[in-house]
Design a protein around this motif. Sequence first.
Motif, PDB file in Angstrom:
ATOM      1  N   UNK A  91     -22.561  15.101  -8.048  1.00 45.49           N
ATOM      2  CA  UNK A  91     -22.481  14.371  -9.310  1.00 45.49           C
ATOM      3  C   UNK A  91     -21.907  12.988  -9.066  1.00 45.49           C
ATOM      4  N   UNK A  92     -22.598  12.005  -9.610  1.00 44.13           N
ATOM      5  CA  UNK A  92     -22.121  10.634  -9.553  1.00 44.13           C
ATOM      6  C   UNK A  92     -22.283  10.033 -10.941  1.00 44.13           C
ATOM      7  N   UNK A  93     -21.169   9.722 -11.570  1.00 48.23           N
ATOM      8  CA  UNK A  93     -21.201   9.235 -12.947  1.00 48.23           C
ATOM      9  C   UNK A  93     -21.693   7.785 -13.008  1.00 48.23           C
ATOM     10  N   UNK A  94     -22.471   7.504 -14.039  1.00 44.87           N
ATOM     11  CA  UNK A  94     -22.884   6.126 -14.287  1.00 44.87           C
ATOM     12  C   UNK A  94     -21.652   5.301 -14.658  1.00 44.87           C
ATOM     13  N   UNK A  95     -21.700   4.018 -14.339  1.00 38.81           N
ATOM     14  CA  UNK A  95     -20.546   3.147 -14.577  1.00 38.81           C
ATOM     15  C   UNK A  95     -20.907   2.062 -15.587  1.00 38.81           C
ATOM     16  N   UNK A  96     -20.127   1.993 -16.645  1.00 38.51           N
ATOM     17  CA  UNK A  96     -20.274   0.948 -17.658  1.00 38.51           C
ATOM     18  C   UNK A  96     -19.022   0.973 -18.515  1.00 38.51           C
ATOM     19  N   UNK A  97     -18.717  -0.148 -19.146  1.00 36.86           N
ATOM     20  CA  UNK A  97     -17.522  -0.221 -19.986  1.00 36.86           C
ATOM     21  C   UNK A  97     -17.537   0.839 -21.080  1.00 36.86           C
ATOM     22  N   UNK A  98     -18.703   1.179 -21.560  1.00 39.16           N
ATOM     23  CA  UNK A  98     -18.808   2.097 -22.693  1.00 39.16           C
ATOM     24  C   UNK A  98     -18.740   3.557 -22.284  1.00 39.16           C
ATOM     25  N   UNK A  99     -18.768   3.857 -20.982  1.00 32.75           N
ATOM     26  CA  UNK A  99     -18.878   5.230 -20.517  1.00 32.75           C
ATOM     27  C   UNK A  99     -17.550   5.774 -19.995  1.00 32.75           C
ATOM     28  N   UNK A 100     -17.442   7.082 -20.017  1.00 33.35           N
ATOM     29  CA  UNK A 100     -16.236   7.766 -19.552  1.00 33.35           C
ATOM     30  C   UNK A 100     -15.976   7.515 -18.073  1.00 33.35           C
ATOM     31  N   UNK A 101     -14.718   7.308 -17.761  1.00 35.77           N
ATOM     32  CA  UNK A 101     -14.252   7.317 -16.383  1.00 35.77           C
ATOM     33  C   UNK A 101     -12.962   8.131 -16.344  1.00 35.77           C
ATOM     34  N   UNK A 102     -12.715   8.756 -15.222  1.00 35.21           N
ATOM     35  CA  UNK A 102     -11.485   9.526 -15.078  1.00 35.21           C
ATOM     36  C   UNK A 102     -10.419   8.597 -14.519  1.00 35.21           C
ATOM     37  N   UNK A 103      -9.602   8.044 -15.407  1.00 33.31           N
ATOM     38  CA  UNK A 103      -8.602   7.059 -14.988  1.00 33.31           C
ATOM     39  C   UNK A 103      -7.174   7.514 -15.272  1.00 33.31           C
ATOM     40  N   UNK A 104      -6.980   8.805 -15.502  1.00 33.39           N
ATOM     41  CA  UNK A 104      -5.627   9.286 -15.773  1.00 33.39           C
ATOM     42  C   UNK A 104      -4.806   9.305 -14.494  1.00 33.39           C
ATOM     43  N   UNK A 105      -3.539   8.974 -14.586  1.00 27.16           N
ATOM     44  CA  UNK A 105      -2.691   8.948 -13.392  1.00 27.16           C
ATOM     45  C   UNK A 105      -2.447  10.345 -12.844  1.00 27.16           C
ATOM     46  N   UNK A 106      -2.416  10.460 -11.526  1.00 30.31           N
ATOM     47  CA  UNK A 106      -2.235  11.763 -10.887  1.00 30.31           C
ATOM     48  C   UNK A 106      -0.909  12.407 -11.271  1.00 30.31           C
ATOM     49  N   UNK A 107       0.091  11.593 -11.596  1.00 29.88           N
ATOM     50  CA  UNK A 107       1.407  12.142 -11.941  1.00 29.88           C
ATOM     51  C   UNK A 107       1.363  13.017 -13.184  1.00 29.88           C
ATOM     52  N   UNK A 108       0.322  12.838 -14.019  1.00 30.11           N
ATOM     53  CA  UNK A 108       0.202  13.650 -15.227  1.00 30.11           C
ATOM     54  C   UNK A 108      -0.086  15.111 -14.909  1.00 30.11           C
ATOM     55  N   UNK A 109      -0.619  15.357 -13.721  1.00 30.38           N
ATOM     56  CA  UNK A 109      -1.165  16.679 -13.443  1.00 30.38           C
ATOM     57  C   UNK A 109      -0.453  17.400 -12.309  1.00 30.38           C
ATOM     58  N   UNK A 110       0.768  16.979 -11.992  1.00 32.51           N
ATOM     59  CA  UNK A 110       1.485  17.598 -10.891  1.00 32.51           C
ATOM     60  C   UNK A 110       1.621  19.097 -11.078  1.00 32.51           C
ATOM     61  N   UNK A 111       1.969  19.517 -12.272  1.00 36.67           N
ATOM     62  CA  UNK A 111       2.206  20.944 -12.500  1.00 36.67           C
ATOM     63  C   UNK A 111       0.942  21.766 -12.380  1.00 36.67           C
ATOM     64  N   UNK A 112      -0.217  21.113 -12.455  1.00 36.46           N
ATOM     65  CA  UNK A 112      -1.458  21.857 -12.345  1.00 36.46           C
ATOM     66  C   UNK A 112      -1.991  21.884 -10.918  1.00 36.46           C
ATOM     67  N   UNK A 113      -1.335  21.199 -10.014  1.00 34.86           N
ATOM     68  CA  UNK A 113      -1.828  21.130  -8.647  1.00 34.86           C
ATOM     69  C   UNK A 113      -0.815  21.541  -7.595  1.00 34.86           C
ATOM     70  N   UNK A 114       0.453  21.506  -7.922  1.00 36.86           N
ATOM     71  CA  UNK A 114       1.484  21.836  -6.954  1.00 36.86           C
ATOM     72  C   UNK A 114       2.325  23.003  -7.429  1.00 36.86           C
TER      73      UNK A 114
END
Length: 431
Positions: free
Chosen positions: A186-209
């Motif tokens: 999967x490769x997402x299309x890139x444009x200002x109007x489209x979704x990108x995953x830009x959330x900081x990794x620090x938000x998800x520490x409890x879900x990965x460690x």
Amino acid sequence: MGTSLRRGTLLCLPFAVVVASGCGTTRSHASRSDPAFLSAWIRTLYGAVRVERLTPPVASRIAAYASIALYSGIAAVHHDLPPLDGELNGMPDLPRASAGAAKSYDATVVAVSAERVVMDSLFREALPTTVSALSRLADSLVNARVTDGLSPDGLARSDRLGREIGLRIVAWSNTDGFDTTRTLAYSAAIADSLWINDSPASNFTSQNLSGASEFISLSNPANKQSSENASDRGLILSRPKSSGGNTLPAVDMSGATEPHWGEIRPFVLKSWRECNLGPPPRYTNDSLSDLYRNAREVMSTRSVLTADQRHIALYWADNPGETGTPVGHWLSIAGQMISERNLSTNEAVRLLLATAVAQADAFIAGFGYKYYYMGIRPRTYIKRVIDSAWEPLISTPPFPEYPSGHSTQSAAASAAMTAVIGVHPFTDSTS
């Protein structure tokens, strides 16, 4: 979206699921099943989803096949439960005990044996302690029936029927397209109007460690698949998953969650697009636009949250990797209804089936539209256009915004449950 999908799901739900609650039970030995065994499966499945850190879509697929196995096992003996043959997309004919021989089968054992086969397949790449927990539950439920007086012949006969049902459901599940989506890039299309995953990794520490330690000792008895030395306390919640498996992928907050989920065969809907959904608001920076006003509303709501609103938001977040996901939450509510409403085994398994199948189709439809429209997340838009320092209360998940996944599957689950048991106020006891 919640309304349109709810309507489409209910119109398409199999008659076997939403038939009037007047269905009784047969008067055989097998009918003395305690519906509490269904609640036990719900609780164990919730724990397995959390331990395996499954994404909500994957959890919904597992829950649907699990509920179908339980329902089909009971319906194979309780002939007042309509079979699902031909009611679900591609559903094969399943064996049933003849009317005259039904009394010689135990419905609980048939259902548990079918469930064991299906769970062995769906959790074939699970952590050893997860497999042990599922196996231990199945053993205890069967042993309880033996203690209640089930004869060796009845046990063997019921087990054979349940295993045959489970094998046919597994073969059916292997044709839904899930395996194919595991290998698609999967490769997402890139444009200002489209979704990108830009959330900081620090938000998800409890879900990965791990919250305690990242050290994994292979000599730890809890890591060995043995029902004799495994216990509920041995379920280690934070462990690395094997990199070679792909049927139970742990949530990956840095990627894109299930971009091909719309390609999986629905259970009741004809396709993910059956419930028509228009596009999200047009992307623009114009302060008079719908998108900008929506963003401002999100910001203002976030800034004045009451303690109760904050509690409600966090309670229903059901983050993957930390909980049993929204799927597990609604199944937990279904389990609560089984006891609170004093449902019979037939009523209970119909409720479980309706809730799980509705959620599964809601995720297929919802994620199909998510990646079709690729709607930008509020966090991305607000930080880019309005306030670069703004952050949401709940971590932004790794998939497009529109339509709301929580709203879609919750509407489907609640509408399906209401169709089965009616309208009942309750206090959610999910932990």
